[in-house]
Enzyme design. Structure first.
Site: not given
Length: 294
Positions: A22-23, A27, A151, A174
């Site tokens: 997820g780059a 973040i 999270s 989530y």
């Protein structure tokens, strides 16, 4: 950027090979930027090819590094994950840090290619499979480490093993996936004890990233009031960066990090029976008979 929670470690990462999932934004992009600027060879593992190539070129220009490489990875497809792992293992002889950063909120009851609820499938199962497929290379490259991005929302997570793969609404799905990140990290740390591979899980904080596009209608209406209080992506990346670069003597294997400090988990995050059952079920879902052991 706020001083509290900023990674103070100045360690260089020359000759280290790092994957950041997820780059392409948020973040993950900031994590990749910082690690590349410290000399690491960074693999940008992203779903969108066009965006991944764009970020590769952008970060190369900004950091002056030629060791930033885009490789396509769609965590919602086991086929894509296996193809990525195969290509990586063919091309790269070492892997020092795997940062499982990518995440999503399932706003529309989407499913993965294999039919699993998207948040659980991407945030947990996809990274669970990827980590298992790359484990031998991590062991060959010790000292090495796995960093999972979770999270604080894990505290609200509930794992119902009779309904694990179905949608429970965007928030419940989530938080369930974020609890899975915590439990996965703890079991993985125990299984890899004394192998030279360590693992950590981080809470980046409330960050202004693209994931907010999947907020509820109510939250989107409140966005103008909320966004000024959110962290920037660079601020949110600090815990991931810290767990990637800090000396192992400064870190606690299997621990949960927030603002670059180890924090105590709530009871559900420490539930050993729940963690072991999730591990067993996850292996069944990804089609692997046994995961790593020391």
């Amino acid at each position: 950027m706020e001083t509290i929670g900023k990674c103070s470690c100045t360690q260089r990462m020359d000759d280290k090979v790092i994957i950041v999932t997820g780059a392409s934004s948020g973040i993950g992009k900031e994590t990749a930027r910082v690690l590349a600027s410290r000399g690491a060879r960074v693999i940008l593992a992203c779903r969108d090819r066009a965006r991944g190539v764009e970020v590769e070129n952008e970060l190369r220009a900004e950091t002056g590094s030629k060791s930033i490489v885009f490789m396509q990875l769609d965590l919602s497809s086991f086929t894509s994950i296996r193809q990525f792992a195969s290509e990586f293992l063919t091309q790269e002889q070492q892997l020092h840090v795997l940062i499982n950063n990518a995440g999503t909120i399932n706003a529309n009851n989407y499913q993965t290619t294999e039919g699993y609820e998207l948040s659980f499938g991407v945030n947990h199962l996809g990274h669970f499979l990827l980590t298992n497929l790359l484990m031998d290379r991590l062991k060959e490259s010790t000292p090495s480490r796995v960093v999972n991005v979770s999270s604080l929302a894990y505290r609200l997570g509930v794992l119902n093993f009779d309904n694990l793969t179905q949608s429970e609404g965007r928030i419940k799905s989530y938080t369930r996936s974020k609890l899975a990140n915590i439990l996965f990290t703890r079991v993985l740390a125990a299984k890899l004890e004394d192998t030279g591979v360590t693992t950590y899980v981080v809470h980046p904080g409330s960050v202004n990233t693209g994931i907010k596009r999947n907020w509820s209608n109510w939250l989107r209406k409140m966005a103008p009031a909320i966004i000024p209080f959110l962290k920037s992506p660079l601020e949110g990346a600090q815990a991931s960066i810290h767990c990637a670069v800090a000396d192992e003597t400064e870190l606690s294997n299997g621990a949960y990090y927030e603002r670059c400090q180890a924090k105590k988990l709530t009871a559900i995050g420490c539930d050993e029976d729940l963690a072991q059952e999730l591990w067993k079920r996850s292996l069944q879902m990804i089609g692997i008979e046994a995961g790593p052991s020391n």
